[in-house]
Write an enzyme that holds these catalytic residues in place. Structure first.
Site, PDB file in Angstrom:
ATOM      1  CE  LYS A   1      -4.315  -2.132   2.375  1.00 44.91           C
ATOM      2  NZ  LYS A   1      -4.709  -2.715   3.483  1.00 44.91           N
TER       3      LYS A   1
ATOM      4  CE  LYS B   1      -6.008  -9.084  -1.720  1.00 47.46           C
ATOM      5  NZ  LYS B   1      -5.688  -8.695  -0.637  1.00 47.46           N
TER       6      LYS B   1
ATOM      7  CE  LYS C   1     -14.672  -5.222  -0.111  1.00 47.24           C
ATOM      8  NZ  LYS C   1     -14.788  -4.841   1.395  1.00 47.24           N
TER       9      LYS C   1
HETATM   10  P1  TYM Z   1     -10.385  -8.070   3.408  1.00 47.12           P
HETATM   11  O1  TYM Z   1     -11.911  -6.771   4.564  1.00 47.12           O
HETATM   12  O2  TYM Z   1      -9.749  -7.310   2.547  1.00 47.12           O
HETATM   13  O3  TYM Z   1     -11.298  -8.903   3.171  1.00 47.12           O
HETATM   14  C1  TYM Z   1     -12.409  -9.627   4.016  1.00 47.12           C
HETATM   15  C2  TYM Z   1     -12.160 -11.114   3.329  1.00 47.12           C
HETATM   16  O4  TYM Z   1     -12.218 -12.007   2.276  1.00 47.12           O
HETATM   17  C3  TYM Z   1     -10.776 -12.331   2.609  1.00 47.12           C
HETATM   18  N1  TYM Z   1     -10.239 -12.108   0.719  1.00 47.12           N
HETATM   19  C4  TYM Z   1     -10.359 -12.750  -0.190  1.00 47.12           C
HETATM   20  N2  TYM Z   1     -10.158 -14.494   0.079  1.00 47.12           N
HETATM   21  C5  TYM Z   1      -9.848 -15.317  -1.013  1.00 47.12           C
HETATM   22  N3  TYM Z   1      -9.869 -14.632  -2.304  1.00 47.12           N
HETATM   23  C6  TYM Z   1      -9.869 -13.025  -2.707  1.00 47.12           C
HETATM   24  N4  TYM Z   1      -9.294 -12.344  -3.590  1.00 47.12           N
HETATM   25  C7  TYM Z   1      -9.597 -12.427  -1.794  1.00 47.12           C
HETATM   26  N5  TYM Z   1      -9.792 -10.872  -1.364  1.00 47.12           N
HETATM   27  C8  TYM Z   1      -9.933 -11.218   0.567  1.00 47.12           C
HETATM   28  C9  TYM Z   1      -9.633 -11.978   3.331  1.00 47.12           C
HETATM   29  O5  TYM Z   1      -8.395 -12.859   3.454  1.00 47.12           O
HETATM   30  C10 TYM Z   1     -10.715 -11.543   4.131  1.00 47.12           C
HETATM   31  O6  TYM Z   1     -10.165 -13.025   4.835  1.00 47.12           O
HETATM   32  N6  TYM Z   1      -7.788  -6.657   7.666  1.00 47.12           N
HETATM   33  C11 TYM Z   1      -8.901  -7.655   7.352  1.00 47.12           C
HETATM   34  C12 TYM Z   1      -9.673  -7.489   8.234  1.00 47.12           C
HETATM   35  C13 TYM Z   1     -10.064  -7.895   9.205  1.00 47.12           C
HETATM   36  C14 TYM Z   1     -10.090  -8.727  10.046  1.00 47.12           C
HETATM   37  C15 TYM Z   1      -9.268  -8.516  11.437  1.00 47.12           C
HETATM   38  C16 TYM Z   1      -9.995 -10.058  10.347  1.00 47.12           C
HETATM   39  C17 TYM Z   1      -9.721  -6.512  10.376  1.00 47.12           C
HETATM   40  N7  TYM Z   1      -9.918  -7.182  11.829  1.00 47.12           N
HETATM   41  C18 TYM Z   1      -9.769  -9.620  11.974  1.00 47.12           C
HETATM   42  C19 TYM Z   1     -10.162 -10.984  10.803  1.00 47.12           C
HETATM   43  C20 TYM Z   1      -9.539 -10.958  11.750  1.00 47.12           C
HETATM   44  C21 TYM Z   1      -8.928  -7.182   5.890  1.00 47.12           C
HETATM   45  O7  TYM Z   1      -8.875  -6.003   4.761  1.00 47.12           O
HETATM   46  O8  TYM Z   1     -10.087  -8.512   4.874  1.00 47.12           O
END
Ligand code: TYM
Length: 344
Positions: free
Chosen positions: A119, A201, A204
Site C-alpha cells: 500500500k 488477487k 474491490k
Molecule cells: P478484507 O476486508 O480485505 O477481506 C475480507 C476477507 O476476504 C478475504 N479475501 C479473499 N479471499 C480469497 N480471495 C480473494 N481474492 C480475497 N480477497 C479478500 C480476506 O482474506 C478476508 O478474510 N484485515 C482484514 C479485516 C480485518 C480482520 C480483523 C479479519 C480486520 N480485523 C480481524 C480477521 C480478524 C481485511 O482487510 O480483510
C-alpha cells in the site's frame, strides 16, 4: 451465543472491511466458511470500519458501505440469532487494546508487513501512521475476544502470524492473559485471483471493470465477466499449478460446485474454453443470484440492519470490556473503584 450443555464451543472472530461491495473472492475465501462455522462455534462477525480509514474514505460512503456490509453478511447466511454482528467503532476496547499491544510491537516488524509495503508503494498514496499500525489493530480485534479461530483468506495469513507473535510476547512478559488464536484458512479458494490478471488477487479496488465479480452484479454482468476471463495459451482445461487464468477458473468452479478440481477437469475433458466458461457462469449465477436478491431486499430496511448491529454490540461489548480490564491490570494501570476510591 453460547449453549447449554456446558461444553465450551470454540470462539470465532473475523471481519471484512466495509469499503465496497463484497466480491466473489470475499465470498469463496471467507464468508462461505464463516456461515458454516456457525454450526459448531460461537461466532463474532464485525465490520472493521476503523481499518477502513487507514486509507482515505468519503464519510457518507463509509456509512453506506458499513450498512451494506451488514446486509451482505445476512444475505450470505450469517444468522444474527446465533452470531454477533457488530461494527468495530461501536464497541469500546479495540483502540485501547491496540495501543497497549502497539507498545509491545517492534516497529521493524510492522515495516516488514507485505500489505503495508504494497500500500505504501502505491504512487501518490497518503501513508498515514494508521497504515503502519493496521496489523496491531487487527491483532487487538482478535485478542480482544479471546478468539480461538480466525477464518480468513490467504492474504491475511501474515497478519495472523503477527497476532500470534504479539500474544506470545505479551504473555511471556505479563503472564497468560491473552488467548492464542489459530488461523483458519479455507482449503480451496483461499486466494481467488482477478479474472483479468491471474497474477493478482481479486479485489474491490481493481481498476479493470471485468476483473472482479461483485455480489451485486446482474446475471448478464456475471456472464460477461466470465466470458471475458483470461485463460492461457493452451487448449486444455487443466490445472497445471502454474497460476494461469485456467487454474483460477477451475478453482472457482470447484469451490462453487463443491467438487474436487480433478472432477471438474474430467467433466470438461473435451469442452472448449467457451463452453467451460459458460457453465461456470451458470454456476456462479445460480449461487449469487439468490444472495443478490436478499441483499437488495435487506437494504430496503436500514432500521432492521441497525437493530442487528445494536444486538451484536450488546453481545460483543461485555467480552471486550472484560479483556481490556484484564490487560489493564496486567500492565499495571491503576483501577478506580466505583466510588472513586483507589484500589492498589
Ligand atoms: P478484507 O476486508 O480485505 O477481506 C475480507 C476477507 O476476504 C478475504 N479475501 C479473499 N479471499 C480469497 N480471495 C480473494 N481474492 C480475497 N480477497 C479478500 C480476506 O482474506 C478476508 O478474510 N484485515 C482484514 C479485516 C480485518 C480482520 C480483523 C479479519 C480486520 N480485523 C480481524 C480477521 C480478524 C481485511 O482487510 O480483510
Amino acid at each position: 451465543m453460547g449453549q447449554g450443555n456446558g461444553k465450551k464451543r470454540p470462539r470465532v472472530l473475523t471481519g471484512m472491511q466495509p469499503t465496497a461491495v463484497v466480491h466473489l473472492g470475499n465470498f469463496l475465501g471467507a464468508i462461505r466458511t464463516w456461515v458454516a462455522l456457525q454450526e459448531d462455534c460461537d461466532c463474532l462477525f464485525f465490520l472493521p470500519d476503523m481499518h477502513a480509514i487507514t486509507v482515505p474514505q468519503d464519510p457518507n460512503e463509509l456509512r453506506t458501505n458499513t450498512l451494506a456490509g451488514v446486509a451482505a453478511y445476512l444475505a450470505c447466511g450469517i444468522d444474527p440469532d446465533r452470531s454477533a454482528i457488530f461494527v468495530q467503532s461501536q464497541v469500546w476496547g479495540h483502540a485501547e487494546l491496540a495501543w497497549t499491544l502497539g507498545c509491545h510491537t517492534p516497529i521493524g516488524q510492522l515495516e516488514r508487513m507485505t500489505q503495508f509495503k504494497d500500500k505504501a508503494a502505491r504512487p501518490g498514496a497518503f501513508i498515514g501512521a494508521g497504515l503502519l499500525y493496521y496489523p496491531v489493530l487487527m491483532a487487538a480485534d482478535i485478542l480482544l475476544y479471546d478468539a480461538d479461530r480466525v477464518p480468513v483468506g490467504d492474504d491475511q495469513r501474515q497478519h495472523l502470524e503477527l497476532t500470534r507473535d504479539l500474544a506470545e510476547r505479551f504473555n511471556a512478559i505479563h503472564g497468560p492473559v491473552l488467548t492464542m488464536p489459530e488461523p483458519y484458512v479455507a482449503g480451496n479458494c483461499s486466494r481467488v485471483m482477478s479474472l483479468q490478471n491471474p497474477a493478482v488477487k481479486m479485489s474491490k479496488s481493481d481498476g479493470n471493470g471485468l476483473a472482479t465479480v461483485f455480489l451485486t452484479d446482474s446475471d448478464e454482468q456475471i456472464r460477461k465477466k466470465f466470458r471475458a476471463a483470461v485463460t492461457d495459451s493452451k487448449k486444455e482445461i487443466r490445472h497445471r499449478g502454474d497460476g494461469s487464468g485456467v487454474a483460477n477458473l477451475l478453482e472457482i468452479f470447484s469451490a462453487l460446485a463443491g467438487l474436487p478440481v480433478a472432477d471438474v477437469e474430467k467433466r470438461h475433458e473435451t469442452s472448449s474454453y467457451g463452453a467451460f466458461k459458460d457453465e461456470l457462469a451458470d454456476l456462479a449465477i445460480a449461487v449469487l443470484a439468490p444472495i443478490r436478491k436478499k441483499f437488495f431486499e435487506l437494504q430496503k430496511n436500514p432500521d432492521h440492519l441497525l437493530q442487528v448491529l445494536e444486538r451484536g454490540r450488546e453481545m460483543a461489548q461485555p467480552i471486550a470490556s472484560a479483556t481490556v480490564g484484564r490487560i489493564n491490570r496486567a500492565v499495571g494501570f491503576l483501577e478506580l473503584s466505583k466510588g472513586g476510591e483507589t484500589k492498589l
